[in-house]
Design an enzyme around this catalytic site. Sequence first.
Site, PDB file in Angstrom:
ATOM      1  N   GLY A 168       0.679  -1.256  -0.096  1.00 11.40           N
ATOM      2  CA  GLY A 168      -0.152  -0.031   0.093  1.00 11.40           C
ATOM      3  C   GLY A 168       0.762   1.214   0.000  1.00 11.40           C
ATOM      4  O   GLY A 168       2.011   1.072  -0.744  1.00 11.40           O
ATOM      5  N   SER A 169       0.373   2.344   0.498  1.00  8.05           N
ATOM      6  CA  SER A 169       0.864   3.715   0.705  1.00  8.05           C
ATOM      7  C   SER A 169       2.198   3.597   1.165  1.00  8.05           C
ATOM      8  O   SER A 169       2.925   4.575   0.654  1.00  8.05           O
ATOM      9  CB  SER A 169       0.013   4.665   1.354  1.00  8.05           C
ATOM     10  OG  SER A 169      -1.204   4.645   0.966  1.00  8.05           O
ATOM     11  N   THR A 170       2.926   2.733   1.928  1.00  2.00           N
ATOM     12  CA  THR A 170       4.143   2.639   2.422  1.00  2.00           C
ATOM     13  C   THR A 170       5.276   2.506   1.440  1.00  2.00           C
ATOM     14  O   THR A 170       6.467   2.943   1.358  1.00  2.00           O
ATOM     15  CB  THR A 170       4.439   1.599   3.400  1.00  2.00           C
ATOM     16  OG1 THR A 170       3.894   0.458   2.993  1.00  2.00           O
ATOM     17  CG2 THR A 170       3.748   2.069   4.703  1.00  2.00           C
ATOM     18  N   PHE A 171       4.839   2.105   0.074  1.00  2.00           N
ATOM     19  CA  PHE A 171       5.575   1.660  -0.888  1.00  2.00           C
ATOM     20  C   PHE A 171       5.919   3.195  -1.865  1.00  2.00           C
ATOM     21  O   PHE A 171       6.455   3.393  -2.614  1.00  2.00           O
ATOM     22  CB  PHE A 171       5.094   0.969  -2.069  1.00  2.00           C
ATOM     23  CG  PHE A 171       6.076   0.101  -2.837  1.00  2.00           C
ATOM     24  CD1 PHE A 171       7.035  -0.733  -2.188  1.00  2.00           C
ATOM     25  CD2 PHE A 171       6.324   0.624  -4.090  1.00  2.00           C
ATOM     26  CE1 PHE A 171       7.980  -1.139  -2.951  1.00  2.00           C
ATOM     27  CE2 PHE A 171       7.307  -0.069  -4.620  1.00  2.00           C
ATOM     28  CZ  PHE A 171       8.136  -0.853  -4.302  1.00  2.00           C
TER      29      PHE A 171
END
Lengths: 648, 168
Positions: free
Chosen positions: A353-356
């Site tokens: 998700g957004s951590t990437f």
Amino acid sequence: MTKSKFKIPLTSVKSRHPQAKAKGNRTLPASSRRRQKTTSNNQKSNQYVLRLFLVWGILILGAVGLTSRLYYLQIIDPIIKYEQAPDGKRLTEIARDQQTTKLNFYIPRRQIVDRQQSVLATDRITYTLYVHPKIFIRNSEPVAATEIAEQLADILENKTAAELVEIFSKQDWGILLAEDLPESAKEKIAALQIDGLDLKQNYSRFYPHKEMAAEVTGYVNRDSTRTPQAGVEYTQNQLLKREPISWKMKRSFSNNEAVFHPGDLDRSQQMFNFDDLRLQLTIDLRLQQIARNALKKQMDEYKAKRGTVIVMDVRDGAIAALVSEPTYDPNTYYKYGIELFKNWAITDLYEPGSTFKPINIALALDAGVISPQDTFNDTGKIQIDDALVRNHDFETDGARGNLTLTEILQYSSNVGMIKVMSRMNPIDYYRDLQELGIQDEVEFDIPGYTTGRLKNEVEFTVRAIEPATTAFGQGFSLTPLKLIQIHAALANKGKLMTPHVVRGLSDYQGYLHYSLPTTSKEIFSPKNAHTVLEMMEQVVEQGSGYAAKIPGYKIAGKTGTSQKAVTEGGYDKTAKITSFVGIFPVEAPRYAVLAVVDEPHGKYTFGSTVAAPIVGSVIQGIINIEGIPPSSNQQPGINNQQKNIAHD
Amino acid sequence: MSALRQPSFPAESYPPKPKQKRKQASSRYQKTKQITVKSPANFPQAKSIPANLETLSLVQRTSFGLALVSMAASIGLYMSTVNIPQLWSQEYRNLENLQGQERQLIAINESLKYQIAQQAGQDRNLSISKPEEAVFITPAQVSIKTQPNQQEAEAQNIIELKYNSLGY
């Protein structure tokens, strides 16, 4: 005067009994003449000879008799009863058995210690008690079973004397009465001096910190094979195991104590070939504890299915804490389900998700398709092929308009990210993702690493939705370990380090004697990596990562709340996986912290609410343990010290 | 037994008559006297012992001395080594004892650490200290005057000497 007195009768005796004495006597001719004269004397001396022969004969006969009896007793029919000697054993063998003993030297499996030399796994000596009621004997006197039962009941504590008597009455030989008896119980049982109580010595692995580092250490089978089954015990078995040494040695007894005769052994036989080397891990038990407590607190609050926290030293890939919940107690591993023995942070894939997103931005910056000053129009939602992609906050905030790269990260804008990554040629983007090593094997010290999955190259380049979903971290999967490794590379001037939990073999003083070299590979340019880090700092300062904020410290971070893919394809509408990655201190990064909580339940279950507080507590713990001072621009007076600590 | 003790010569001849005895003695004495009177003339003069005899006696004396020394040495050796098995066994027991104590110490020490950590985690009155509560002290500036270069040079010399004396 006295001499002459004795001399006279002696010479006369000599002269009258020549046949009993030496022939060379000077008086011989005179006495023989006298013998011829006196026949009565002659008869008498014949009698003496006869008597002499008689006595001699009796003595010889006695000696022969005794010898033959001895031969009979020793060789033909030995009546020595040696109970332990099996049938068909010769006396010399029995004697050798009695005179020699086998010394088993204490060669334990190596200990596992943490960074601070706290022992995580060590060997204990335990005993198994076998009972043979048929030979309840003390000093060759039979002992009543009831008496032994009473004495054993005091020592064993888990059985009453009556129960023991019942057990004894059932079987004559080989009753397995107790296992895992400590050394103190062994001493008490040995002091009873009863033949029918047989203690068998075993080594058993002991994990004093129970579940605290179980997912790292793993466990060893309880049986005599002692097969390592998980964790470092499994992968580092070659370093940990040591062959037992035992020597046959002559033994005698003096004052009821065994005396060994080591002189018969060869010089080449190394008796005490042991060292004090222990397997040292990079794990810090205190940090491990802080991380576990923080994770457990959040998991309880949100009734989450599972969670993990990984703390990595960005400079060399050393893992300072690796927690995954739920876990097990390796001392009693057999009480837990088999699914707990794998460390899901290493074995299970998830969509980050957004951590990437920060990683994507770094890739785009490196590719030269964007510059840090560029702005992108966030329309709130975007139609790609037949799919409509929306921001997570589209319902409340709608379209945000022009956003900088920092703002895209701050608001975690999906549309913004799609627009950023659309500037990259899909095939270049795909090659860059491959370059990160998502699909590569990672040689990790804990078994079971699963390589990540990207869509295949054709699908990725042909379908526009694939690069678009990858832009905000969906549509591909990797392990939490791989994610933090890539984030650590961002913090480590773009260099990707191999993660590891084993520091090497160290002695009791903490000096390393053996360690593996670390390898690195540059995946981002140092300049762009730092630029992205500064953008991530704003996420914590003013964006969704506020929960990880610690006053005075520069912390970079990124939240992530992703939908869980289901095996049938598509996504689960209700199940979410929340995560947060934090890097600090931004000016000289040392630690990357990742917290992932799977399937939290409740109203506000986002990376910012569930995972970010965990990372905040862990970073606070690191600051306390390492004594890291606040960042320089907040307190300019301690600039120098900060640099020293950050580089040591 | 008593039969053997019975004197086998005529009782009247025991004790022997002093006269006869004296006669016999004197005659014997005379005989020997004659011999001794005659002998001095034939006796070799003890002026010098033959060389081979002298070396033989020397060999005898030295071998005797050597025998004594080796006896003393072997007894000494025996005395010094006879206790080795006992000492070895004692030390071995000692080692086993210490290893047992080490095992127990490690187990107890680490279990205590675990228990303390668990209790600290459960105690609500305890909290993790916050960084803003910590006092960070900058290390004092070390002035150059206190570290003269000469001292450093001397220290270096000492280290060099240490390694030179090892012979490689």
